[in-house]
Design a protein around this motif. Sequence first.
Motif, mmCIF file in Angstrom:
data_model
loop_
_atom_site.group_PDB
_atom_site.id
_atom_site.type_symbol
_atom_site.label_atom_id
_atom_site.label_comp_id
_atom_site.label_asym_id
_atom_site.label_seq_id
_atom_site.Cartn_x
_atom_site.Cartn_y
_atom_site.Cartn_z
ATOM 1 N N LYS A 1 11.864 32.826 31.619
ATOM 2 C CA LYS A 1 12.948 33.534 31.949
ATOM 3 C C LYS A 1 14.145 33.243 31.135
ATOM 4 C CE LYS A 1 12.470 34.195 37.130
ATOM 5 N NZ LYS A 1 12.866 34.110 38.373
ATOM 6 N N ASN A 2 14.868 34.400 30.490
ATOM 7 C CA ASN A 2 15.838 34.130 29.490
ATOM 8 C C ASN A 2 17.170 34.862 30.009
ATOM 9 O OD1 ASN A 2 14.359 32.803 26.924
ATOM 10 N ND2 ASN A 2 13.069 34.392 27.693
ATOM 11 N N VAL A 3 18.096 34.181 29.927
ATOM 12 C CA VAL A 3 19.527 34.725 30.514
ATOM 13 C C VAL A 3 20.513 34.534 29.400
ATOM 14 C CG1 VAL A 3 21.307 34.451 32.276
ATOM 15 C CG2 VAL A 3 18.949 33.842 32.825
ATOM 16 N N ILE A 4 20.978 35.813 29.247
ATOM 17 C CA ILE A 4 21.980 35.913 28.330
ATOM 18 C C ILE A 4 23.513 35.735 29.223
ATOM 19 C CG2 ILE A 4 23.295 37.465 26.348
ATOM 20 C CD1 ILE A 4 20.057 36.384 26.235
ATOM 21 N N LEU A 5 24.055 34.872 29.066
ATOM 22 C CA LEU A 5 25.257 34.633 29.776
ATOM 23 C C LEU A 5 26.501 34.735 29.312
ATOM 24 C CD1 LEU A 5 26.455 33.652 32.491
ATOM 25 C CD2 LEU A 5 26.162 31.395 31.808
ATOM 26 N N THR A 6 27.435 35.515 29.574
ATOM 27 C CA THR A 6 28.976 35.552 29.151
ATOM 28 C C THR A 6 29.690 35.229 30.187
ATOM 29 O OG1 THR A 6 27.974 37.523 27.813
ATOM 30 C CG2 THR A 6 30.505 37.308 27.905
ATOM 31 N N VAL A 7 30.707 34.449 29.664
ATOM 32 C CA VAL A 7 31.986 34.048 30.888
ATOM 33 C C VAL A 7 33.144 34.843 30.345
ATOM 34 C CG1 VAL A 7 33.325 32.268 31.564
ATOM 35 C CG2 VAL A 7 31.072 31.847 31.049
ATOM 36 N N ARG A 8 33.597 35.491 31.392
ATOM 37 C CA ARG A 8 34.889 36.460 31.159
ATOM 38 C C ARG A 8 35.876 35.844 31.841
ATOM 39 N NH1 ARG A 8 32.664 42.709 31.069
ATOM 40 N NH2 ARG A 8 32.028 42.760 29.129
ATOM 41 N N THR A 9 37.016 35.945 31.218
ATOM 42 C CA THR A 9 38.401 35.802 32.198
ATOM 43 C C THR A 9 38.927 37.014 32.693
ATOM 44 O OG1 THR A 9 38.603 33.703 30.891
ATOM 45 C CG2 THR A 9 40.644 34.596 32.256
ATOM 46 N N SER A 10 39.355 37.066 34.037
ATOM 47 C CA SER A 10 40.166 38.440 34.418
ATOM 48 C C SER A 10 41.655 38.027 34.385
ATOM 49 C CB SER A 10 39.677 38.255 36.021
ATOM 50 O OG SER A 10 40.560 39.325 36.541
ATOM 51 N N THR A 11 42.198 39.265 34.308
ATOM 52 C CA THR A 11 43.656 39.155 34.392
ATOM 53 C C THR A 11 44.261 38.941 35.749
ATOM 54 O OG1 THR A 11 43.704 41.706 34.823
ATOM 55 C CG2 THR A 11 43.839 40.771 32.714
ATOM 56 N N SER A 12 43.586 38.661 36.864
ATOM 57 C CA SER A 12 43.942 38.378 37.947
ATOM 58 C C SER A 12 43.753 36.539 38.049
ATOM 59 C CB SER A 12 43.204 38.985 39.164
ATOM 60 O OG SER A 12 43.159 40.201 39.127
ATOM 61 N N PRO A 13 44.483 36.101 38.861
ATOM 62 C CA PRO A 13 44.348 34.605 38.920
ATOM 63 C C PRO A 13 43.058 33.847 39.345
ATOM 64 C CG PRO A 13 45.914 35.551 40.572
ATOM 65 C CD PRO A 13 45.449 36.659 39.815
ATOM 66 N N ARG A 14 42.506 34.658 40.501
ATOM 67 C CA ARG A 14 41.335 34.291 41.081
ATOM 68 C C ARG A 14 40.510 35.783 41.452
ATOM 69 N NH1 ARG A 14 45.149 31.012 43.215
ATOM 70 N NH2 ARG A 14 44.822 28.794 42.947
ATOM 71 N N VAL A 15 39.052 35.305 41.418
ATOM 72 C CA VAL A 15 38.274 36.361 41.609
ATOM 73 C C VAL A 15 37.297 36.134 42.881
ATOM 74 C CG1 VAL A 15 36.224 37.606 40.343
ATOM 75 C CG2 VAL A 15 38.094 36.901 38.734
ATOM 76 N N PRO A 16 37.447 36.988 43.593
ATOM 77 C CA PRO A 16 36.664 36.754 44.915
ATOM 78 C C PRO A 16 35.060 36.455 44.399
ATOM 79 C CG PRO A 16 38.001 38.665 45.012
ATOM 80 C CD PRO A 16 38.178 38.226 43.726
ATOM 81 N N ASP A 17 34.339 35.466 45.171
ATOM 82 C CA ASP A 17 32.849 35.356 45.040
ATOM 83 C C ASP A 17 32.139 36.491 44.957
ATOM 84 O OD1 ASP A 17 33.722 32.767 44.791
ATOM 85 O OD2 ASP A 17 32.733 32.059 46.690
ATOM 86 N N ASP A 18 32.322 37.472 45.763
ATOM 87 C CA ASP A 18 31.467 38.515 45.727
ATOM 88 C C ASP A 18 31.623 39.452 44.550
ATOM 89 O OD1 ASP A 18 33.898 39.634 46.563
ATOM 90 O OD2 ASP A 18 33.305 40.795 47.980
ATOM 91 N N GLU A 19 32.661 39.215 43.764
ATOM 92 C CA GLU A 19 32.892 39.946 42.341
ATOM 93 C C GLU A 19 32.615 39.127 41.175
ATOM 94 O OE1 GLU A 19 36.826 41.694 42.413
ATOM 95 O OE2 GLU A 19 36.386 42.680 44.338
ATOM 96 N N LYS A 20 32.414 37.786 41.369
ATOM 97 C CA LYS A 20 32.458 36.849 40.121
ATOM 98 C C LYS A 20 31.054 36.745 39.516
ATOM 99 C CE LYS A 20 34.460 32.667 40.728
ATOM 100 N NZ LYS A 20 35.441 32.662 41.448
#
Length: 640
Positions: free
Chosen positions: A521-540
């Motif tokens: 299994k190969n995962v291409i992982l990208t980390v992004r930063t939202s313009t909101s201070p916190r992101v709910p877990d169901d949208e993370k």
Amino acid sequence: MTHANSSGPEAGVVATEQDGHHKSGLPVLTLGAIGVVYGDIGTSPIYAFRQATHVRPGAASSEVEILGLLSLIVWALALTVAFKYVFFVTRADNNGEGGTLSLMALARKTFEKPPVWITALGVFGAALFYGDALLTPAISVLSAVEGMDLVAPGMGRWVVPITLVIIIGIFAVQRFGTAKVAIVFGPITAVWFLTLGVSGFVHIVAYPGVLQALNPLLGLQFLFTHIGIAFVVMGAIFLAVTGAEALYVDLGHFGRKPIVLAWFGLVFPCLLLNYFGQGAFVLSVGIENVESPFFQMQPEWALLPFVILATMATIIASQAVITGTYSLTQQAIALNMLPRMVVQHTSATQSGQIYMPQINSMLMIGVLVLVATFGSSAALSNAYGIAVSGVMIVTLALLVVVMWRNWKWHPAVVIGFGIMFAIIDGSFFAANAAKLLQGGWVPAAVALIVALMMWSWMAGRRRLSDKTRRDEVPLEFLVNNLAKKKPTTVPGTAIFLTSDVEGAPTALLHSLKHYKVLHEKNVILTVRTSTSPRVPDDEKVTIDAYNELFYRVVVTFGFMESPNLPKALVLARKLGWKFDIMSTSFFLSRRSLKLGQKSGFFRFWQDRLFIRLARNASDATEYFHIPTGRVVEIGTQVVL
């Protein structure tokens, strides 16, 4: 490709944090706001009225002039703090969070393609905050310790050494966290404000005529009859409202209601009583007999306890701005405006309790140099103000954008509000800018250096991203080719970190080139930063499956969150990905940056600065909380 959102077991965490204001109890939060939010503005009476009466010989030689200066202070507090910040600025919350960068993110949301000047305002405002962060501990602690000279004449030569020791102590304890100390912040500051109010009330009773200063015309009359020193006087008056930005910066910690209740219920009345009391005392004994009205108006028996309490209050004020600097830096890093730095969490229960050793060391050195160089709060007051007034102008500009585009206010109301406070804030900034050569250059220079660093970092990241994108192979092209001609596979999961969602990660290409194998299994992982201070877990977390070999995972953090990748990836289990950290390898690209041959002078030094910042950035493994034993780094050279 299939697509899904995560909805993990930790989905209640964000809701708990957001509802925490109610669960903690309004009285507790209000008391906490008194200590943290108003610690800075609460120490202003020590030096603000004194500086206003001593800006020029003869500027306060009559009762009318004393009342005029007092009127200016009263109405500066009423208009700038109570009206502008409490009524309007605190409403501009970004999902509960406040501060310059939070307001910038809120303003940018209103544009499909945010204009550069919005980002520039955010950079400039954040940079000015660093200048303020250097001066607040210096002038606050120094002004309180100076009261010792009145308790024991002859102690003046020890003021600077004692101040230096206290400041070293303040910065030395930061690594242990502020959670335990913060418990006593509120009660001590509440006692401080009550003491301010009582000590002022006693003198008002003895000289009630001082209440004439409630008339704003007396302040305007003073300015028009003292045109020659009006700017200098306004610079001194501004000292009374320094700390107003804390109302907005600490919005996320307490919520708007406790901050408003604390201001109108205790802070504002006590500040007014003390300033009126100082005015009454000066009018009673004569300005020529007063050097420091704040301390001299206290009875002799109360002077020593008052100096001790004042010192404790200034330590709290310093603590608030130091932790505020940590939070601002963390936001700037998350928004890619500064390189990664070490962030240590000092509390297991409160995410906002952090310690940043690099920032702490730089702040401490800067504050110590300022105290040793200027030597007195009177001298430092010339340097104090230009940074805070600059931040206020930036806040006003961004707030007007939010009023217009986000709140949909009528243009006439927005323009009227903007013009009124542009005149007030512009006057304060011009008055402080007039002190540029007397010390105002210090925060201006600090802000300029920080702004250049931030702008160079963002420009360098853009150029590096463009350069890397040109050299990369499109990810879908690579995935399709590997699906047709599958190489040897080995057990386990490989996660390749990349900031580019379209191109194949450099680490994947080099891994295929040198090892000629793929993981199951190969995962291409990208980390992004939202313009909101916190992101709910169901949208993370989102997952896109290319085929049985490749997956695209995007993890989104809010700009106030600590980017902990292993914890975030646990959320993916709800999507069917059985994530096991012990059978997973993280592949990272470590770029070695080199200067290109063809570049102009400006581009040359900017690239050099970017390379220097990149080399000093903290390791991605530590920043993303990846276990060091699971990381494989592949080095590449990039010529800018």
